[in-house]
Scaffold this motif. Structure first.
Motif, PDB file in Angstrom:
ATOM      1  N   CYS A   3     -10.613 -33.876 113.228  1.00 19.47           N
ATOM      2  CA  CYS A   3     -11.211 -32.593 112.854  1.00 19.47           C
ATOM      3  C   CYS A   3     -12.440 -32.763 111.984  1.00 19.47           C
ATOM      4  O   CYS A   3     -13.442 -32.091 112.185  1.00 19.47           O
ATOM      5  CB  CYS A   3     -10.194 -31.740 112.091  1.00 19.47           C
ATOM      6  N   PHE A   4     -12.369 -33.610 110.984  1.00 20.04           N
ATOM      7  CA  PHE A   4     -13.423 -33.664 109.981  1.00 20.04           C
ATOM      8  C   PHE A   4     -13.521 -35.054 109.386  1.00 20.04           C
ATOM      9  O   PHE A   4     -12.638 -35.887 109.566  1.00 20.04           O
ATOM     10  CB  PHE A   4     -13.175 -32.643 108.864  1.00 20.04           C
ATOM     11  N   ILE A   5     -14.613 -35.284 108.672  1.00 23.98           N
ATOM     12  CA  ILE A   5     -14.830 -36.540 107.955  1.00 23.98           C
ATOM     13  C   ILE A   5     -14.420 -36.322 106.502  1.00 23.98           C
ATOM     14  O   ILE A   5     -14.782 -35.318 105.895  1.00 23.98           O
ATOM     15  CB  ILE A   5     -16.313 -36.970 108.023  1.00 23.98           C
ATOM     16  N   ARG A   6     -13.666 -37.236 105.963  1.00 21.86           N
ATOM     17  CA  ARG A   6     -13.340 -37.200 104.534  1.00 21.86           C
ATOM     18  C   ARG A   6     -14.469 -37.914 103.812  1.00 21.86           C
ATOM     19  O   ARG A   6     -14.386 -39.097 103.521  1.00 21.86           O
ATOM     20  CB  ARG A   6     -11.998 -37.881 104.266  1.00 21.86           C
ATOM     21  N   GLY A   7     -15.528 -37.178 103.546  1.00 22.35           N
ATOM     22  CA  GLY A   7     -16.734 -37.755 102.969  1.00 22.35           C
ATOM     23  C   GLY A   7     -16.695 -37.856 101.457  1.00 22.35           C
ATOM     24  O   GLY A   7     -15.699 -37.552 100.809  1.00 22.35           O
ATOM     25  N   CYS A   8     -17.835 -38.259 100.907  1.00 24.38           N
ATOM     26  CA  CYS A   8     -17.985 -38.430  99.470  1.00 24.38           C
ATOM     27  C   CYS A   8     -18.988 -37.410  98.933  1.00 24.38           C
ATOM     28  O   CYS A   8     -19.854 -36.927  99.658  1.00 24.38           O
ATOM     29  CB  CYS A   8     -18.528 -39.820  99.152  1.00 24.38           C
ATOM     30  N   ASN A   9     -18.877 -37.111  97.651  1.00 31.55           N
ATOM     31  CA  ASN A   9     -19.886 -36.315  96.962  1.00 31.55           C
ATOM     32  C   ASN A   9     -21.154 -37.152  96.833  1.00 31.55           C
ATOM     33  O   ASN A   9     -21.113 -38.383  96.984  1.00 31.55           O
ATOM     34  CB  ASN A   9     -19.377 -35.920  95.563  1.00 31.55           C
ATOM     35  N   GLU A  19      -8.037 -31.620 102.490  1.00 27.60           N
ATOM     36  CA  GLU A  19      -7.026 -31.098 103.418  1.00 27.60           C
ATOM     37  C   GLU A  19      -6.625 -29.666 103.068  1.00 27.60           C
ATOM     38  O   GLU A  19      -6.384 -28.858 103.951  1.00 27.60           O
ATOM     39  CB  GLU A  19      -5.789 -32.003 103.448  1.00 27.60           C
ATOM     40  N   TYR A  20      -6.548 -29.352 101.768  1.00 25.27           N
ATOM     41  CA  TYR A  20      -6.204 -27.989 101.362  1.00 25.27           C
ATOM     42  C   TYR A  20      -7.277 -27.002 101.799  1.00 25.27           C
ATOM     43  O   TYR A  20      -6.979 -25.883 102.218  1.00 25.27           O
ATOM     44  CB  TYR A  20      -6.007 -27.890  99.843  1.00 25.27           C
ATOM     45  N   LYS A  21      -8.518 -27.413 101.682  1.00 31.00           N
ATOM     46  CA  LYS A  21      -9.624 -26.529 102.082  1.00 31.00           C
ATOM     47  C   LYS A  21      -9.569 -26.248 103.580  1.00 31.00           C
ATOM     48  O   LYS A  21      -9.707 -25.109 104.014  1.00 31.00           O
ATOM     49  CB  LYS A  21     -10.957 -27.155 101.674  1.00 31.00           C
ATOM     50  N   TRP A  22      -9.355 -27.284 104.360  1.00 27.84           N
ATOM     51  CA  TRP A  22      -9.242 -27.099 105.802  1.00 27.84           C
ATOM     52  C   TRP A  22      -7.985 -26.303 106.153  1.00 27.84           C
ATOM     53  O   TRP A  22      -8.004 -25.467 107.058  1.00 27.84           O
ATOM     54  CB  TRP A  22      -9.276 -28.436 106.524  1.00 27.84           C
ATOM     55  N   SER A  23      -6.907 -26.530 105.431  1.00 29.43           N
ATOM     56  CA  SER A  23      -5.665 -25.780 105.685  1.00 29.43           C
ATOM     57  C   SER A  23      -5.879 -24.289 105.481  1.00 29.43           C
ATOM     58  O   SER A  23      -5.341 -23.476 106.236  1.00 29.43           O
ATOM     59  CB  SER A  23      -4.544 -26.273 104.775  1.00 29.43           C
ATOM     60  N   TYR A  24      -6.653 -23.928 104.480  1.00 34.84           N
ATOM     61  CA  TYR A  24      -6.952 -22.513 104.254  1.00 34.84           C
ATOM     62  C   TYR A  24      -7.635 -21.917 105.489  1.00 34.84           C
ATOM     63  O   TYR A  24      -7.276 -20.838 105.960  1.00 34.84           O
ATOM     64  CB  TYR A  24      -7.840 -22.342 103.014  1.00 34.84           C
ATOM     65  N   PHE A  25      -8.592 -22.638 106.026  1.00 30.19           N
ATOM     66  CA  PHE A  25      -9.284 -22.195 107.240  1.00 30.19           C
ATOM     67  C   PHE A  25      -8.323 -22.097 108.424  1.00 30.19           C
ATOM     68  O   PHE A  25      -8.344 -21.126 109.182  1.00 30.19           O
ATOM     69  CB  PHE A  25     -10.433 -23.158 107.551  1.00 30.19           C
ATOM     70  N   PRO A  98     -15.692 -29.053 103.792  1.00 30.43           N
ATOM     71  CA  PRO A  98     -16.233 -30.410 103.680  1.00 30.43           C
ATOM     72  C   PRO A  98     -15.970 -31.232 104.939  1.00 30.43           C
ATOM     73  O   PRO A  98     -14.925 -31.125 105.557  1.00 30.43           O
ATOM     74  CB  PRO A  98     -15.464 -30.982 102.482  1.00 30.43           C
ATOM     75  N   GLY A  99     -16.962 -32.021 105.311  1.00 36.15           N
ATOM     76  CA  GLY A  99     -16.785 -32.939 106.426  1.00 36.15           C
ATOM     77  C   GLY A  99     -16.898 -32.330 107.807  1.00 36.15           C
ATOM     78  O   GLY A  99     -16.540 -32.965 108.799  1.00 36.15           O
ATOM     79  N   TYR A 100     -17.410 -31.092 107.888  1.00 31.06           N
ATOM     80  CA  TYR A 100     -17.557 -30.433 109.192  1.00 31.06           C
ATOM     81  C   TYR A 100     -18.492 -31.244 110.085  1.00 31.06           C
ATOM     82  O   TYR A 100     -19.542 -31.723 109.653  1.00 31.06           O
ATOM     83  CB  TYR A 100     -18.109 -29.020 109.001  1.00 31.06           C
ATOM     84  N   THR A 101     -18.107 -31.374 111.348  1.00 31.80           N
ATOM     85  CA  THR A 101     -18.935 -32.011 112.369  1.00 31.80           C
ATOM     86  C   THR A 101     -18.961 -31.093 113.579  1.00 31.80           C
ATOM     87  O   THR A 101     -17.911 -30.750 114.120  1.00 31.80           O
ATOM     88  CB  THR A 101     -18.364 -33.388 112.769  1.00 31.80           C
ATOM     89  N   LYS A 102     -20.147 -30.701 114.004  1.00 34.95           N
ATOM     90  CA  LYS A 102     -20.278 -29.778 115.133  1.00 34.95           C
ATOM     91  C   LYS A 102     -20.144 -30.517 116.464  1.00 34.95           C
ATOM     92  O   LYS A 102     -20.712 -31.590 116.663  1.00 34.95           O
ATOM     93  CB  LYS A 102     -21.640 -29.080 115.076  1.00 34.95           C
ATOM     94  N   GLY A 103     -19.384 -29.885 117.353  1.00 36.82           N
ATOM     95  CA  GLY A 103     -19.298 -30.389 118.722  1.00 36.82           C
ATOM     96  C   GLY A 103     -18.267 -31.489 118.911  1.00 36.82           C
ATOM     97  O   GLY A 103     -17.763 -32.083 117.967  1.00 36.82           O
TER      98      GLY A 103
END
Length: 116
Positions: A3-9, A19-25, A98-103
């Motif tokens: 689903c997403f990249i666990r990136g860095c600040n 994961e909590y942020k994505w879970s909310y979505f 965080p970590g959104y990647t399109k497509g």
């Protein structure tokens, strides 16, 4: 596919609660079909999600869980995920997922981040 990249600040520290942020979505998308790229994607996931079996310790068939996880990838990679804003009342600073990647494209391996 993920689903997403666990990136860095920008300072190299890890982004907390990814994961909590994505879970909310995901919870929002469970009842709001407009967040999905197509209604077919939404209905496929919803049907597979509702058919998930009750698990019993020692007797867990993961095949249906794996299918539901695969069904959610179009949601993660869709335009609505890229435009989604987390509420600042629940997540400090709000902001995008965080970590959104399109497509439906391959993603690089998650980077190594410093502890927050």
């Amino acid at each position: 596919m993920r689903c997403f990249i666990r990136g860095c600040n920008p300072d190299g520290s890890s982004i907390p609660y990814v994961e909590y942020k994505w879970s909310y979505f995901f919870v929002e998308a469970l009842t709001d079909g407009s967040l999905w790229p197509t209604n077919d994607d939404y209905q496929t996931f919803k049907s597979d999600y509702e058919d998930l079996p009750t698990c019993k310790m020692g007797k867990i068939d993961t095949s249906k869980w794996e299918q539901a996880a695969a069904d959610i990838i179009p949601l993660c990679r869709g335009d609505a995920a890229g435009a989604f804003t987390l509420p600042s009342s629940l997540f400090k600073g709000g902001g995008p997922l965080p970590g959104y990647t399109k497509g439906m494209v391959p993603m690089a391996k998650d980077p190594s981040c410093n502890p927050p």
